[in-house]
Write a protein that holds these residues in place. Structure first.
Motif, PDB file in Angstrom:
ATOM      1  N   PRO A  66       0.822  -1.213   0.000  1.00  0.00           N
ATOM      2  CA  PRO A  66       0.000   0.000   0.000  1.00  0.00           C
ATOM      3  C   PRO A  66       0.857   1.265   0.000  1.00  0.00           C
ATOM      4  N   GLU A  67       1.962   1.263   0.758  1.00  0.00           N
ATOM      5  CA  GLU A  67       2.808   2.471   0.841  1.00  0.00           C
ATOM      6  C   GLU A  67       3.329   2.858  -0.542  1.00  0.00           C
ATOM      7  N   TRP A  86      -5.288   4.931  -5.466  1.00  0.00           N
ATOM      8  CA  TRP A  86      -4.163   4.002  -5.277  1.00  0.00           C
ATOM      9  C   TRP A  86      -4.622   2.555  -5.094  1.00  0.00           C
ATOM     10  N   GLN A  87      -5.845   2.359  -4.673  1.00  0.00           N
ATOM     11  CA  GLN A  87      -6.279   0.980  -4.386  1.00  0.00           C
ATOM     12  C   GLN A  87      -6.665   0.217  -5.652  1.00  0.00           C
ATOM     13  N   VAL A 244       2.453   0.412 -12.802  1.00  0.00           N
ATOM     14  CA  VAL A 244       1.481   0.666 -13.860  1.00  0.00           C
ATOM     15  C   VAL A 244       0.352   1.485 -13.263  1.00  0.00           C
ATOM     16  N   THR A 245      -0.089   2.507 -13.994  1.00  0.00           N
ATOM     17  CA  THR A 245      -1.256   3.275 -13.579  1.00  0.00           C
ATOM     18  C   THR A 245      -2.277   3.206 -14.715  1.00  0.00           C
ATOM     19  N   ALA A 246      -3.491   2.821 -14.375  1.00  0.00           N
ATOM     20  CA  ALA A 246      -4.555   2.740 -15.385  1.00  0.00           C
ATOM     21  C   ALA A 246      -5.894   2.797 -14.675  1.00  0.00           C
ATOM     22  N   LYS A 252      -7.869  -4.265 -14.568  1.00  0.00           N
ATOM     23  CA  LYS A 252      -8.218  -5.652 -14.191  1.00  0.00           C
ATOM     24  C   LYS A 252      -7.467  -6.717 -15.002  1.00  0.00           C
ATOM     25  N   PRO A 253      -7.525  -6.685 -16.344  1.00  0.00           N
ATOM     26  CA  PRO A 253      -6.806  -7.735 -17.089  1.00  0.00           C
ATOM     27  C   PRO A 253      -5.286  -7.618 -16.956  1.00  0.00           C
ATOM     28  N   ILE A 254      -4.807  -6.390 -16.695  1.00  0.00           N
ATOM     29  CA  ILE A 254      -3.356  -6.194 -16.536  1.00  0.00           C
ATOM     30  C   ILE A 254      -2.921  -6.844 -15.219  1.00  0.00           C
TER      31      ILE A 254
END
Ligand code: PMP
Ligand code: GLN
Length: 388
Positions: A66-67, A86-87, A244-246, A252-254
């Motif tokens: 999480p950090e 972030w979650q 990765v940010t999306a 989900k598939p990533i």
């Protein structure tokens, strides 16, 4: 015996491994493979070392500590003005290389077309093909490396699943500007395609250039995937911590791919990367300024030796045209020649093309993320060899 997978079996060994092995064999100054010889920020290494000794060295959560996920989201807000959850919208991977694999395997359906821009990083095409994608290549031309808009538009169709590109761009050190990114974003929106953007050099950027993530452009928040690497931002390439940010749906598939590729990444290195992403602006400004100074030092030295040095707006690399030195041979011959005869290693730029034989063959890429003494020693050796 049955044959193995044909896509992977037909590949050679990556140019970085080949040239670094040759550099070791000949004890040359290795300006080929891109890795700094600095140790990286002490606070980041100390955080990782401390976590290794006192932290929880068991499987971290599949999406990442999480950090670190929080730090990635904060960093995206600070530098790109992006609001990231972030979650659900951040995934930690074992390097940008895994991140790229997760995105391509997670998004491509066999037969999908994938638009790519040459010259390109060497892991892209094999993974696109292994995922069943059909590459549509568009080429940037030296020395300006400007975006050929007509060809790019022609490469898109309703079969395009995604475009994969890199800014700041390895090896040609181009930085995509707002107008170019808007052009790409418009094509993505019109053809209902995704943009996977490799932004590992986001902080290695020079002069008046600024890194802009395509994710921040209108309509791209849902369509763009942004990839970063602690290796590049903290000069710790051996760590292999990527992110990765999306948007949550696209993620989900990533993330499903990541869960069966590596599942997690060493927790102490994630902890260190979180510390790094939270360093103050001064750290990131100094990183860019130091790299710019090194670029200038190497570029001036190489020009004095007789190379034609192309402009470099970001990354660790300068591209050089070696024809003014009177060398008759390919870029591969040249890079081997200087390794063996001059004791300096570079990498041939044709290795960044699908068909090296049909690529420009007169460019060598030199890496400048080194101590001044290392750069000076490379220039001394080249000057002696070429008699300058
Ligand atoms: N993309 C580009 C453009 C790179 O130059 C590199 C080199 N390291 C990577 C991805 C891979 O990054 P990592 O080491 O984090 O896997
Ligand atoms: N990104 C580095 C480069 O371009 C190399 C990474 C690797 O060796 N796979 O030099």
């Amino acid at each position: 015996m049955k044959s193995a997978n044909s896509t992977m079996s037909s590949l050679g060994t990556t140019v970085f491994e080949v040239m670094s092995a040759l550099a070791r064999e000949h004890s040359s100054v290795n300006l080929g493979q891109g890795f700094p010889d600095d140790k990286g920020p002490e606070a980041v290494r100390a955080a990782a070392a401390d976590y290794l000794l006192t932290g929880h060295n068991q499987y971290p959560p599949m999406m990442g500590l999480p950090e670190l996920r929080q730090a990635v989201a904060e960093h995206a807000k600070r530098f790109q003005g992006l609001d990231i959850d972030w979650q659900t919208e951040v995934l930690v991977t074992s390097g940008a290389t895994e991140a790229l694999g997760d995105c391509l395997f997670g998004l491509i359906e066999p037969g999908d077309e994938v638009v790519l821009i040459e010259p390109l990083y060497d892991s892209y095409l094999p993974i696109v093909r292994r995922a069943g994608g059909v590459p549509k290549l568009v080429r940037l031309e030296p020395p300006g490396w400007s975006l050929p808009r007509q060809q790019l538009a022609a490469a898109f169709s309703d079969r395009t699943k995604l475009i994969l590109f890199n800014t700041p761009m390895n090896p040609c050190s181009k930085v995509f500007d707002r107008a170019e990114l808007e052009f790409i974003a418009d094509l993505c929106r019109r053809h209902d395609a995704y943009a996977v953007c490799d932004e590992v050099y986001e902080h290695i950027i020079f002069d008046a250039h600024r890194h802009l993530s395509i994710m921040g452009l209108p309509g791209m928040r849902e369509r763009a995937v942004r990839i970063g690497s602690a290796g590049k931002s903290f000069s710790l390439t051996g760590w292999k911590v990527g992110y990765v940010t999306a948007n949550a749906e696209l993620m989900k598939p990533i993330a499903k791919t990541h869960q069966f590729m590596t599942f997690t990444t060493p927790p102490n290195l994630q902890w260190g990367a979180a510390t790094g992403l939270r360093l103050d602006d001064d750290y990131f400004d100094t990183l860019a300024a130091d790299m710019q100074r090194k670029r200038d030092r190497l570029a001036e030295g190489l020009s004095a030796v007789g190379f034609d040095v192309l402009p470099a707006h970001g990354t660790y690399f300068v591209t050089t045209d070696f024809r003014p030195l009177g060398f008759n041979g390919t870029d591969e011959d040249f890079c081997r020649h200087i390794t063996v005869k001059a004791g300096v290693t570079a990498v041939p730029v044709s290795a960044f093309y699908d068909e090296p034989h049909a690529a420009p063959r007169h460019f060598a890429r030199f890496c400048f993320c080194k101590h001044d003494a290392t750069l000076d020693s490379a220039i001394d050796r080249l000057s002696q060899h070429f008699g300058r």
